[in-house]
Design a protein around this motif. Structure first.
Motif, PDB file in Angstrom:
ATOM      1  N   LEU A   1       0.833  -1.266   0.025  1.00 34.83           N
ATOM      2  CA  LEU A   1      -0.021   0.085  -0.024  1.00 34.83           C
ATOM      3  C   LEU A   1       0.845   1.256  -0.029  1.00 34.83           C
ATOM      4  N   GLY A   2       2.006   1.219   0.158  1.00 33.62           N
ATOM      5  CA  GLY A   2       3.002   2.425   0.308  1.00 33.62           C
ATOM      6  C   GLY A   2       2.788   3.321   1.355  1.00 33.62           C
ATOM      7  N   VAL A   3       2.308   2.695   2.315  1.00 34.81           N
ATOM      8  CA  VAL A   3       2.013   3.399   3.919  1.00 34.81           C
ATOM      9  C   VAL A   3       3.228   3.251   4.840  1.00 34.81           C
ATOM     10  N   THR A   4       3.181   3.893   5.700  1.00 34.77           N
ATOM     11  CA  THR A   4       4.401   3.839   6.851  1.00 34.77           C
ATOM     12  C   THR A   4       4.112   2.424   7.597  1.00 34.77           C
ATOM     13  N   LYS A   5       5.090   2.150   8.300  1.00 36.22           N
ATOM     14  CA  LYS A   5       5.179   0.987   9.165  1.00 36.22           C
ATOM     15  C   LYS A   5       4.275   1.368  10.296  1.00 36.22           C
ATOM     16  N   GLY A   6       4.547   2.517  10.920  1.00 32.55           N
ATOM     17  CA  GLY A   6       3.470   3.100  11.865  1.00 32.55           C
ATOM     18  C   GLY A   6       1.947   3.329  11.578  1.00 32.55           C
ATOM     19  N   ALA A   7       1.746   3.570  10.393  1.00 32.20           N
ATOM     20  CA  ALA A   7       0.380   3.551   9.801  1.00 32.20           C
ATOM     21  C   ALA A   7      -0.308   2.020  10.017  1.00 32.20           C
ATOM     22  N   VAL A   8       0.347   1.018   9.518  1.00 24.40           N
ATOM     23  CA  VAL A   8      -0.031  -0.383   9.565  1.00 24.40           C
ATOM     24  C   VAL A   8      -0.070  -0.873  10.860  1.00 24.40           C
ATOM     25  N   ASN A   9       0.775  -0.458  11.650  1.00 23.79           N
ATOM     26  CA  ASN A   9       0.893  -0.879  13.091  1.00 23.79           C
ATOM     27  C   ASN A   9      -0.431  -0.368  13.814  1.00 23.79           C
ATOM     28  N   GLN A  10      -0.720   1.018  13.650  1.00 22.56           N
ATOM     29  CA  GLN A  10      -1.889   1.467  14.235  1.00 22.56           C
ATOM     30  C   GLN A  10      -3.214   1.090  13.822  1.00 22.56           C
ATOM     31  N   ALA A  11      -3.220   0.578  12.424  1.00 26.18           N
ATOM     32  CA  ALA A  11      -4.552   0.071  11.919  1.00 26.18           C
ATOM     33  C   ALA A  11      -4.580  -1.394  12.837  1.00 26.18           C
ATOM     34  N   VAL A  12      -3.730  -2.132  12.916  1.00 28.30           N
ATOM     35  CA  VAL A  12      -3.925  -3.476  13.597  1.00 28.30           C
ATOM     36  C   VAL A  12      -3.950  -3.284  15.117  1.00 28.30           C
ATOM     37  N   LYS A  13      -3.444  -2.360  15.699  1.00 29.36           N
ATOM     38  CA  LYS A  13      -3.551  -1.734  16.850  1.00 29.36           C
ATOM     39  C   LYS A  13      -5.159  -1.630  17.386  1.00 29.36           C
ATOM     40  N   ARG A  14      -5.968  -0.763  16.441  1.00 30.28           N
ATOM     41  CA  ARG A  14      -7.029  -0.336  16.846  1.00 30.28           C
ATOM     42  C   ARG A  14      -8.025  -1.412  16.906  1.00 30.28           C
ATOM     43  N   VAL A  15      -7.800  -2.478  15.727  1.00 33.34           N
ATOM     44  CA  VAL A  15      -8.792  -3.708  15.946  1.00 33.34           C
ATOM     45  C   VAL A  15      -8.394  -4.436  17.153  1.00 33.34           C
ATOM     46  N   TRP A  16      -6.989  -4.600  17.508  1.00 32.99           N
ATOM     47  CA  TRP A  16      -6.742  -5.472  18.347  1.00 32.99           C
ATOM     48  C   TRP A  16      -7.248  -4.918  19.802  1.00 32.99           C
ATOM     49  N   ASP A  17      -7.028  -3.623  19.990  1.00 36.09           N
ATOM     50  CA  ASP A  17      -7.471  -3.057  21.064  1.00 36.09           C
ATOM     51  C   ASP A  17      -9.041  -3.368  21.390  1.00 36.09           C
ATOM     52  N   ALA A  18      -9.791  -3.171  20.381  1.00 33.29           N
ATOM     53  CA  ALA A  18     -11.197  -3.309  20.241  1.00 33.29           C
ATOM     54  C   ALA A  18     -11.440  -4.764  20.426  1.00 33.29           C
ATOM     55  N   HIS A  19     -10.767  -5.712  20.190  1.00 29.12           N
ATOM     56  CA  HIS A  19     -10.981  -7.037  20.499  1.00 29.12           C
ATOM     57  C   HIS A  19     -10.658  -7.182  22.060  1.00 29.12           C
ATOM     58  N   LYS A  20      -9.498  -6.729  22.394  1.00 29.31           N
ATOM     59  CA  LYS A  20      -9.227  -6.936  23.867  1.00 29.31           C
ATOM     60  C   LYS A  20     -10.470  -6.395  24.840  1.00 29.31           C
ATOM     61  N   ALA A  21     -10.961  -4.991  24.259  1.00 27.98           N
ATOM     62  CA  ALA A  21     -11.844  -4.679  25.183  1.00 27.98           C
ATOM     63  C   ALA A  21     -13.164  -5.344  25.556  1.00 27.98           C
ATOM     64  N   LEU A  22     -13.435  -6.484  24.533  1.00 28.80           N
ATOM     65  CA  LEU A  22     -14.471  -7.320  24.842  1.00 28.80           C
ATOM     66  C   LEU A  22     -14.409  -8.457  25.711  1.00 28.80           C
ATOM     67  N   THR A  23     -13.001  -8.747  26.061  1.00 29.59           N
ATOM     68  CA  THR A  23     -12.678  -9.841  26.874  1.00 29.59           C
ATOM     69  C   THR A  23     -11.824  -9.137  28.029  1.00 29.59           C
ATOM     70  N   PRO A  24     -12.559  -9.053  29.406  1.00 28.15           N
ATOM     71  CA  PRO A  24     -11.962  -8.777  30.690  1.00 28.15           C
ATOM     72  C   PRO A  24     -10.727  -9.179  30.977  1.00 28.15           C
ATOM     73  N   GLU A  25      -9.700  -8.516  31.651  1.00 28.07           N
ATOM     74  CA  GLU A  25      -8.650  -8.840  32.047  1.00 28.07           C
ATOM     75  C   GLU A  25      -8.710 -10.152  32.676  1.00 28.07           C
TER      76      GLU A  25
END
Length: 98
Positions: free
Chosen positions: A44-68
């Motif tokens: 996609l020609g995007v930065t490593k940080g942009a890709v990391n952020q995309a993955v992190k947003r969805v991963w964080d949303a997933h983690k929020a569905l499961t209690p610590e």
């Protein structure tokens, strides 16, 4: 530990998340399909940080569905074992709610 989601976990995580299509494509590719973040940087020609952020947003949303201290699992079991696991799930929910 490699971050990985099933298709149903991914769909639950993105429900109502409000992110763009490219973010969803990147996160799905990495978390569900097992592609590397570097593949999306090159593709996609995007930065490593942009890709990391995309993955992190969805991963964080997933983690929020499961209690610590809990982990969501999916399994196919014989009926008697499934019954036991469902009882465990009910007990765990009661503990979380108190």
């Amino acid at each position: 530990m490699k971050k990985q989601l099933t298709e149903s976990q991914f769909q639950a995580a993105i429900k109502g998340l409000g992110v763009g299509q490219q973010t969803l494509e990147i996160a799905h590719g990495v978390l569900v399909e097992g592609k590397t973040q570097a593949e999306f940087v090159a593709l996609l020609g995007v930065t490593k940080g942009a890709v990391n952020q995309a993955v992190k947003r969805v991963w964080d949303a997933h983690k929020a569905l499961t209690p610590e201290g809990f982990e969501r699992v999916t399994a196919i079991l014989p009926e008697h074992q499934a019954f036991i696991v469902k009882k465990w799930a009910e007990d765990a929910k009661k503990k979380r709610d108190t």
